[in-house]
Design a protein around this motif. Structure first.
Motif, PDB file in Angstrom:
ATOM      1  N   THR A 270      41.677  83.418  41.374  1.00  0.00           N
ATOM      2  CA  THR A 270      41.698  83.051  42.786  1.00  0.00           C
ATOM      3  C   THR A 270      43.076  82.515  43.141  1.00  0.00           C
ATOM      4  OG1 THR A 270      40.916  80.823  42.251  1.00  0.00           O
ATOM      5  CG2 THR A 270      39.241  82.466  42.819  1.00  0.00           C
ATOM      6  N   GLY A 271      43.469  82.709  44.367  1.00  0.00           N
ATOM      7  CA  GLY A 271      44.728  82.161  44.868  1.00  0.00           C
ATOM      8  C   GLY A 271      45.925  82.524  44.012  1.00  0.00           C
TER       9      GLY A 271
ATOM     10  N   ARG B 285      46.513  81.923  41.035  1.00  0.00           N
ATOM     11  CA  ARG B 285      46.191  82.292  39.649  1.00  0.00           C
ATOM     12  C   ARG B 285      46.231  83.808  39.448  1.00  0.00           C
ATOM     13  NH1 ARG B 285      44.711  78.467  36.484  1.00  0.00           N
ATOM     14  NH2 ARG B 285      43.331  79.694  35.180  1.00  0.00           N
ATOM     15  N   LYS B 286      46.104  84.557  40.544  1.00  0.00           N
ATOM     16  CA  LYS B 286      46.219  86.022  40.446  1.00  0.00           C
ATOM     17  C   LYS B 286      47.607  86.416  39.964  1.00  0.00           C
ATOM     18  CE  LYS B 286      42.935  87.157  44.088  1.00  0.00           C
ATOM     19  NZ  LYS B 286      42.769  87.777  45.407  1.00  0.00           N
TER      20      LYS B 286
ATOM     21  N   ASP C 200      38.971  82.979  36.550  1.00  0.00           N
ATOM     22  CA  ASP C 200      39.302  82.264  37.791  1.00  0.00           C
ATOM     23  C   ASP C 200      40.486  82.894  38.518  1.00  0.00           C
ATOM     24  OD1 ASP C 200      39.159  80.353  39.795  1.00  0.00           O
ATOM     25  OD2 ASP C 200      40.342  78.885  38.681  1.00  0.00           O
TER      26      ASP C 200
END
Length: 140
Positions: free
Chosen positions: A107-108, A110-111, A105
């Motif tokens: 994304t956003g 979380r990268k 996951d």
């Protein structure tokens, strides 16, 4: 003989970080998983970040203490200590999420976990190579 004060402070920081990571594993294991991770990906990432610190810190500290004894409390030694400490902290933060440890996951925000892990690994590599070169340099 030079007293390796910078290395001593780094060692103290790394011991505290190692204890925090160890407690994270231990608290997770209190749920009944005593050996291995038995497919529990959260436990696997906690074990991996704890183990990775153990794998990297001992050898680095050994090289750094020799270097500091040979050259003294120089800006170079202090810089290596700071970069290594920050790198290991970033690596642990990166492993605080499945996004950082397993690439899940991404994304956003979380990268950021994957980026922290990568920066931590790169900082560890840079300080390992830098301290080795510096140690070689003292003998040439």
């Amino acid at each position: 003989m030079n007293i390796p004060a910078y290395t001593a402070l780094l060692a103290a920081f790394l011991v505290i970080l190692q204890v925090v990571l160890m407690l994270s594993v231990g608290l997770h294991r209190s749920k009944g998983k005593f050996v291995g991770h038995e497919g529990d990906r959260d436990l696997e990432r906690k074990v991996r970040r704890h183990g990775n610190l153990a794998e990297n810190s001992g050898l680095f500290l050994a090289v750094l203490v020799i270097l500091e004894i040979l050259v003294g409390q120089t800006t170079m030694v202090l810089t290596l200590c700071i970069i290594f400490a920050v790198a290991r902290l970033l690596h642990a933060v990166g492993f605080a999420s499945l996004a950082g440890s397993h690439g899940e996951d991404l994304t956003g925000a979380r990268k950021g976990f994957a980026a922290a892990r990568a920066m931590g690994a790169m900082g560890t590599l840079i300080t390992a190579v830098g301290s080795a070169w510096a140690l070689i340099g003292t003998q040439l």
